[in-house]
Design an enzyme around this catalytic site. Structure first.
Site, PDB file in Angstrom:
ATOM      1  N   GLU A   1       0.835  -1.214   0.000  1.00  0.00           N
ATOM      2  CA  GLU A   1       0.000   0.000   0.000  1.00  0.00           C
ATOM      3  C   GLU A   1       0.863   1.256   0.000  1.00  0.00           C
ATOM      4  OE1 GLU A   1      -3.406   0.085   0.166  1.00  0.00           O
ATOM      5  OE2 GLU A   1      -3.928  -1.966   0.718  1.00  0.00           O
TER       6      GLU A   1
ATOM      7  N   ASP B   1       9.331   4.424   1.777  1.00  0.00           N
ATOM      8  CA  ASP B   1      10.047   5.480   1.043  1.00  0.00           C
ATOM      9  C   ASP B   1       9.107   6.302   0.164  1.00  0.00           C
ATOM     10  OD1 ASP B   1      12.389   4.714   2.184  1.00  0.00           O
ATOM     11  OD2 ASP B   1      13.078   3.515   0.477  1.00  0.00           O
TER      12      ASP B   1
END
Lengths: 294, 392
Positions: free
Chosen positions: B371, B375
């Site tokens: 999801e 990062d």
């Protein structure tokens, strides 16, 4: 209907279709009337149960007192349905589902107890009554609840044998006495057939089976149902609970007979002394001279 | 496994901010997890099997589409209720929460938000009751963080669409009855299609040997000339924004769910630290253990406040994608760090299946990646505050 008539006039005469329409409406009206009649008869014969609920701190709560140790500190405490009452509520739901009953719940408390009542409604009670006052002692609560029973015409009243906060154990007994109703305390099994109830009680070394006529007050506990039978409100129940009545009634004038002077917590546990298993003499000496237990 | 003694922390008395119904919904989910998930979950995670018998219970506590209106079989609850349900389920296991998130936010939500009235009536009540289970096909073997580059496509054949391609890392795929699949049309525009099990050319092989989310079924979706009826196209939104809208809803749920996993780790570590005696006193009395526990409850409390405020914004329809990214990223990272610290508090015992911590830790390695990776979410915040997207 009009659209259907228009559609089929190519096949049948309009008069014929109109007469069918009249019969159709007559049937609907009759069905509605008989349905209403059945419901009224059912309502009349249905057992009416009141489950008395106490709003108590969750068993894992940290207990503290305020105002010079005269009041329970509710700060950060979660409240639940008194477990002894929850056994009763679950048994009442069982009656409702197996043999038909109207189940109401009642409590004495200010608006802060409403979440607990809403949970009872979500579990399946039909209606809730909150007597709008802060409970003081057992006699006061019993007087308030007795008034609800008197006005509601209940056949069966189930209260926990005691609440797990103050553990007074007085309410169901006093209530039965005030109402002149039959009473079975510490009840661990209950069946009702017609006007007759069969109740099971736990007694020293065994069980006692009793028969009593309704109306009846029960002081219930675990055994009315088992812990594994207790219900978690499901989403359907929570949605229905939004629409159920939570009636607020004002208290009657009933003076308390006792009032709290002071609360004390148990003394903190002292250090443990380990005595060698072979040294019975030392153990007896400590129990006799130090602990003064023997 | 040890009995479930969980006591939920509420250091800032957040319960005071919740409504009577929020608490009722949350406590019902909490009780259900204690009764039906905790006793079995370790065993299923060890076996790497999804406990299918819990589907009915998940539906009963409202875990499937709680915010979908009652007309379509949902509960019509608000976003905070949805978050609280996710929190409680993930307190039990992130894999079980994943199943509920996918069903609610990635299957029911797009059908509700982008589907026709017929599609809503056909699918939503059965998905809400758990009679049908769903999955969501966006990620592909070559397109993870960049879903816009997807290769799955469909062609208009006149009376139907012909779908070809493959999707990977799909929660619920091995047993799903319905898949909401994102594919490009001949013009390269992304649309959603509802693919049903049994359609010729559609298969869902399971992904094995995961070290994470072991009690949840993960697999592929393979489309080999699948004929999809035209009425199965979701008509009301297209483009990458459509699947990303679903992800907003799911990520929001995850930001609450992660709090549940963190609470369980913290509560377990706190209890253990108070009971475990070393050097003649409970290890909770040592400064280094207190530092761990004090930091855990601080981070949990901050995460709760973040999720609660985001819930308010969601309720008002004001929550932005970037705000949701921030909460998902922060809260999952918080939970993973707490799981690692809590494992340290338990020493060797933290490694065994007697305690839930290591299962949570392994699960959260997936949650921090799926999801939107940790990062990518940071770059979404970066793009939002600077106006310069750094991931393109």
């Amino acid at each position: 209907m009009q659209a259907k008539i228009a559609k089929y006039t190519g096949y049948f005469s309009l008069d014929f279709l109109k007469s069918i329409k009249k019969i159709y409406y007559a049937c609907i009206i009759n069905l509605g009337f008989y349905g209403y009649l059945c419901r009224e008869i059912f309502k009349h014969n249905t057992m009416k149960i009141l489950v008395c609920i106490s709003n108590v701190p969750d068993t894992t709560s940290k207990i503290n007192f305020t105002e010079g140790d005269t009041k329970f500190d509710t700060n950060g405490v979660q409240f639940v349905i008194n477990p002894n009452d929850e056994f009763g509520l679950t048994r009442a739901m069982w009656f409702k589902e197996k043999q038909g009953a109207a189940v109401h719940v009642a409590t004495v408390g200010d608006a802060s107890v409403e979440p607990t009542m809403r949970k009872a409604l979500a579990i399946g009670a039909d209606e809730a009554i909150r007597i709008n006052t802060v409970p003081t002692d057992g006699f006061f609560v019993a007087r308030q609840l007795a008034e609800v029973v008197k006005n509601g015409g209940y056949d069966l009243v189930i209260a926990g044998r005691e609440s797990i906060d103050y553990n007074g154990g007085m309410v169901p007994g006093i209530m039965a006495s005030l109402l002149g109703m039959n009473f079975v305390n510490t009840c661990i099994g209950l069946e009702v057939e017609g006007n007759k109830a069969t109740a099971l009680r736990e007694i020293d070394g065994g069980k006692e089976k009793l028969e009593a006529n309704l109306p009846l007050v029960i002081g219930g506990q675990k055994g009315l149902v088992e812990e594994s039978d207790l219900r978690i409100p499901n989403m359907r129940g929570i949605m229905m609970a939004r629409k159920k009545a939570l009636n607020v009634v004002e208290p009657i004038d009933a003076p308390s007979q006792t009032n709290d002077q002071k609360f004390e917590k148990p003394a903190a546990k002292g250090p443990v002394k380990l005595v060698d298993a072979d040294n019975v003499g030392e153990l007896v000496n400590l129990l006799h001279n130090e602990a003064k237990a023997i | 496994m040890k009995p479930d003694l969980f006591e939920a922390p509420d250091y800032y008395q957040l319960d005071d901010l919740l409504s009577e119904e929020h608490i009722l919904v949350r406590d019902a989910a909490r009780q259900w997890v204690k009764r039906d998930i905790s006793p079995i979950i370790e065993d299923y995670a060890q076996k790497a099997e999804f406990p299918k018998q819990i589907i009915n219970g998940l539906a009963e506590i409202g875990a499937f589409g709680p915010y979908i209106p009652e007309t379509y079989g949902g509960a019509g609850l608000d976003q905070i209720s949805y978050g609280l349900i996710m929190q409680e389920i993930e307190r039990g296991d992130s894999g079980v929460r994943s199943t509920a998130s996918v069903q609610s936010s990635l299957v029911m939500y797009p059908i509700f938000a982008y589907g026709t009235e017929e599609q809503r009536k056909k699918y939503l009540p059965k998905l809400a009751s758990g009679e049908w289970m769903g999955c969501f096909g966006l990620t592909e073997p070559n397109h993870g963080s960049n879903p816009g580059g997807m290769e799955t496509k469909y062609k208009d054949m006149g009376d139907h669409y012909l779908l070809n391609g493959a999707k990977l890392w799909i929660s619920n795929s091995p047993f799903a009855d319905v898949a909401v699949v994102w594919a490009k049309n001949e013009e390269g525009r992304i649309h959603g299609l509802i693919v049903e099990r049994g359609m010729e050319g559609f298969s869902t092989p399971e992904t094995h040997n995961k070290w994470s989310l072991r009690a949840s079924a993960t697999g592929e979706l393979i489309f080999d000339d699948v004929k999809v009826p035209k009425e199965n196209l979701l008509p009301n939104k297209s483009g990458l924004g459509a699947p990303l809208g679903c992800l907003d809803s799911a990520r929001y749920g995850i930001s609450w769910g992660a709090i549940g996993a963190a609470m369980d780790c913290y509560d377990t570590a706190l209890r253990y630290a108070k009971e475990r005696i070393q050097f003649g006193k409970p290890i909770a009395a040592f400064q280094l253990q207190q530092k761990k526990l004090a930091e855990m409850i601080t981070e949990i409390t901050k995460a709760q406040l973040l999720a609660f405020r985001l819930g308010q914004l969601k309720n008002e329809g004001k929550a932005t994608t970037a705000q949701i990214s921030m909460a998902k990223r922060n809260n999952v990272d918080m939970a993973l760090k707490i799981a690692r610290e809590a494992r340290q508090v338990l020493g060797g015992m933290g490694i065994t299946g007697e305690y839930s911590i290591m299962r949570h830790m392994m699960n959260l390695e997936s949650v921090i990646t799926y999801e939107g990776t940790h990062d990518i979410h940071l770059l979404i915040t970066g793009a939002d505050i600077t106006g310069h997207p750094a991931f393109k």
